[in-house]
Design a protein around this motif. Sequence first.
Motif, mmCIF file in Angstrom:
data_model
loop_
_atom_site.group_PDB
_atom_site.id
_atom_site.type_symbol
_atom_site.label_atom_id
_atom_site.label_comp_id
_atom_site.label_asym_id
_atom_site.label_seq_id
_atom_site.Cartn_x
_atom_site.Cartn_y
_atom_site.Cartn_z
ATOM 1 N N GLY A 1 0.546 -1.102 0.056
ATOM 2 C CA GLY A 1 -0.106 -0.005 -0.038
ATOM 3 C C GLY A 1 0.763 1.453 0.078
ATOM 4 N N TYR A 2 2.154 1.168 0.057
ATOM 5 C CA TYR A 2 3.099 2.198 0.120
ATOM 6 C C TYR A 2 3.686 2.260 -1.177
ATOM 7 C CZ TYR A 2 3.272 2.676 5.186
ATOM 8 O OH TYR A 2 3.015 2.818 6.523
ATOM 9 N N ILE A 3 4.215 3.393 -1.538
ATOM 10 C CA ILE A 3 5.080 3.742 -2.767
ATOM 11 C C ILE A 3 6.297 4.570 -2.021
ATOM 12 C CG2 ILE A 3 3.223 4.164 -4.355
ATOM 13 C CD1 ILE A 3 3.658 7.050 -4.429
ATOM 14 N N ARG A 4 7.441 4.452 -3.016
ATOM 15 C CA ARG A 4 8.614 5.095 -2.638
ATOM 16 C C ARG A 4 8.783 6.119 -3.722
ATOM 17 N NH1 ARG A 4 14.850 3.278 -3.196
ATOM 18 N NH2 ARG A 4 14.268 3.861 -5.538
ATOM 19 N N LEU A 5 8.852 7.419 -3.534
ATOM 20 C CA LEU A 5 8.893 8.340 -4.803
ATOM 21 C C LEU A 5 10.187 9.135 -4.568
ATOM 22 C CD1 LEU A 5 6.008 10.679 -5.822
ATOM 23 C CD2 LEU A 5 7.984 11.588 -5.174
ATOM 24 N N ASN A 6 10.921 9.259 -5.835
ATOM 25 C CA ASN A 6 12.138 9.916 -5.710
ATOM 26 C C ASN A 6 11.754 11.441 -6.078
ATOM 27 O OD1 ASN A 6 14.601 11.048 -6.628
ATOM 28 N ND2 ASN A 6 15.089 9.428 -7.937
ATOM 29 N N PHE A 7 12.155 12.303 -5.151
ATOM 30 C CA PHE A 7 12.008 13.524 -5.380
ATOM 31 C C PHE A 7 13.313 14.503 -5.862
ATOM 32 C CE2 PHE A 7 12.332 13.025 -0.616
ATOM 33 C CZ PHE A 7 13.107 13.894 -0.373
ATOM 34 N N ALA A 8 14.134 13.861 -6.255
ATOM 35 C CA ALA A 8 15.475 14.664 -6.532
ATOM 36 C C ALA A 8 15.315 14.905 -7.971
ATOM 37 C CB ALA A 8 16.623 13.606 -6.255
ATOM 38 N N CYS A 9 14.480 15.663 -8.313
ATOM 39 C CA CYS A 9 14.066 16.159 -9.572
ATOM 40 C C CYS A 9 13.795 17.689 -9.657
ATOM 41 C CB CYS A 9 13.025 15.054 -10.121
ATOM 42 S SG CYS A 9 11.480 15.504 -9.092
ATOM 43 N N PRO A 10 13.569 18.400 -10.841
ATOM 44 C CA PRO A 10 13.074 19.653 -10.702
ATOM 45 C C PRO A 10 11.674 19.851 -10.243
ATOM 46 C CG PRO A 10 14.123 19.037 -12.775
ATOM 47 C CD PRO A 10 14.130 17.920 -11.960
ATOM 48 N N LYS A 11 11.448 20.803 -9.526
ATOM 49 C CA LYS A 11 10.184 20.833 -8.685
ATOM 50 C C LYS A 11 8.915 20.681 -9.719
ATOM 51 C CE LYS A 11 7.040 23.990 -6.065
ATOM 52 N NZ LYS A 11 6.930 25.254 -5.328
ATOM 53 N N SER A 12 9.074 21.091 -11.099
ATOM 54 C CA SER A 12 7.998 21.010 -12.063
ATOM 55 C C SER A 12 7.354 19.783 -12.407
ATOM 56 C CB SER A 12 8.406 22.005 -13.301
ATOM 57 O OG SER A 12 9.573 21.401 -13.770
ATOM 58 N N ILE A 13 8.504 18.948 -12.389
ATOM 59 C CA ILE A 13 8.318 17.520 -12.489
ATOM 60 C C ILE A 13 7.709 16.730 -11.448
ATOM 61 C CG2 ILE A 13 9.273 15.226 -13.030
ATOM 62 C CD1 ILE A 13 11.580 16.541 -14.796
ATOM 63 N N LEU A 14 8.194 17.088 -10.238
ATOM 64 C CA LEU A 14 7.450 16.459 -9.161
ATOM 65 C C LEU A 14 5.927 16.985 -8.912
ATOM 66 C CD1 LEU A 14 7.650 15.165 -6.194
ATOM 67 C CD2 LEU A 14 8.667 17.395 -5.437
ATOM 68 N N GLU A 15 5.499 18.292 -9.341
ATOM 69 C CA GLU A 15 4.426 18.907 -9.227
ATOM 70 C C GLU A 15 3.503 18.049 -10.182
ATOM 71 O OE1 GLU A 15 2.025 23.077 -8.751
ATOM 72 O OE2 GLU A 15 4.161 23.240 -9.490
ATOM 73 N N GLU A 16 4.003 17.772 -11.442
ATOM 74 C CA GLU A 16 3.261 17.290 -12.615
ATOM 75 C C GLU A 16 2.931 15.793 -11.840
ATOM 76 O OE1 GLU A 16 1.472 15.559 -15.949
ATOM 77 O OE2 GLU A 16 1.970 17.753 -15.345
ATOM 78 N N ALA A 17 3.804 14.937 -11.308
ATOM 79 C CA ALA A 17 3.713 13.653 -11.060
ATOM 80 C C ALA A 17 2.454 13.514 -9.719
ATOM 81 C CB ALA A 17 4.988 12.904 -10.444
ATOM 82 N N LEU A 18 2.692 14.688 -8.878
ATOM 83 C CA LEU A 18 1.829 14.695 -7.792
ATOM 84 C C LEU A 18 0.046 14.916 -8.454
ATOM 85 C CD1 LEU A 18 3.756 16.316 -5.025
ATOM 86 C CD2 LEU A 18 3.220 13.951 -4.969
ATOM 87 N N ASN A 19 0.205 15.732 -9.086
ATOM 88 C CA ASN A 19 -1.039 16.249 -10.076
ATOM 89 C C ASN A 19 -1.533 14.947 -10.734
ATOM 90 O OD1 ASN A 19 -1.846 19.107 -9.205
ATOM 91 N ND2 ASN A 19 -0.261 19.583 -10.385
#
Length: 391
Positions: free
Chosen positions: A366-384
């Motif tokens: 039920g968990y995920i491991r998400l790599n946030f060592a990326c430009p914030k715009s890519i992180l925001e796109e993924a979360l959206n």
Amino acid sequence: MKYNFDEIIDRSKVNSKKWNPNLYKDTFNGHTDLLPLWVADMDFKVAQPILDAMRKVIDHGILGYTAPDEEYYQAIIQWNKKRKNCDIKKDWIVYTNGVVPAISFIIQNFTNEEDHILIQTPVYHPFRMSTENNNRKIITSSLINNNGYYTIDFEDFEKKIKENNIKLFILCNPHNPVGRVWKKDELLKIAEICLKYNVLIISDEIHSDLIFKEHSHTSFLTLDEKYWKNLFVCTAPSKTFNLAGIQTSLILIPNPELKLKYQTALGKVRIENPNTFGIEGVKAGYLHGEEWLEQVLEYLDNNRKFIQKFLAEKIPSAKYTLPEGTYLAWINLSEALKGEKIEEFFENKAKVAIDYGNWFGEEGEGYIRLNFACPKSILEEALNRIYNALK
């Protein structure tokens, strides 16, 4: 020098395991249209001093056999002293092409088939794979999950060691994926138990330079020397400076008998020296890369807090605790997904490639491991994408 970590660099057309669809599709059921936040490398350009050092090698024009020089060893020693208050000796340092291969070499040469090896789950899955691939038996001691903050179950830890005649324990510090940076008192308890039962320790400290400012890393090598008897510390510049592709790791072995046996094993397969770029990457990173690292840590700090704010506002059923170290977010989506199969959700709906929690052990279901060592715009796109797919 001011670095721009917002810059988006297209990695999909090179041989990036993380980004090239032809290389990641087998992991994600043939999908080639996912936004990748899985493999633990950074989407940031490497520090300029490292690039300059490697460009110098290219400009020289000859890529012949190389070997470490004195500057290489002194760079490692100085970095560990300055960043971790760790006094290491040149004689402890052994090159290996990766931490995971090093773990396999240790398993092969310091344990026997059918021996029992202990890991603390949920944990980096190659620990399990390296053990089982070498015909050893895995014993797990689950971490205690206190509403997202993980601690060690020392009673269970000692019980498992005693009952199963554990030969080797693999520690992850900082812990991947839960993000804990183990405190000195926690490490001392581990050390005492392992000393009591004569258990070998591999301390995987590859993320030890990626610690957020309110925390500090304690290397096993800063504990009393009596705990070094059965110790291997695995580290590398790869996570620190985004140099995983140069295949250069540093295994620190203070016990000369263990070191000799380990080096003899490497010698049998002729693993001897880092490649040309590995040598220059180590020197340039440890001698001149600190400014870049400090800026990276500030950027990562903002990204981990952005995840926290986003989830609190838009997906409040997701449970996420700020990691103390690493650039990996460990997120519980079991309530948000309401029984939906997590692979189908991410691959067919959200279109995001992440590491599934169950890869790290049954505790990660039920968990995920998400790599946030990326430009914030890519992180925001993924979360959206995740948010919109949940809607």
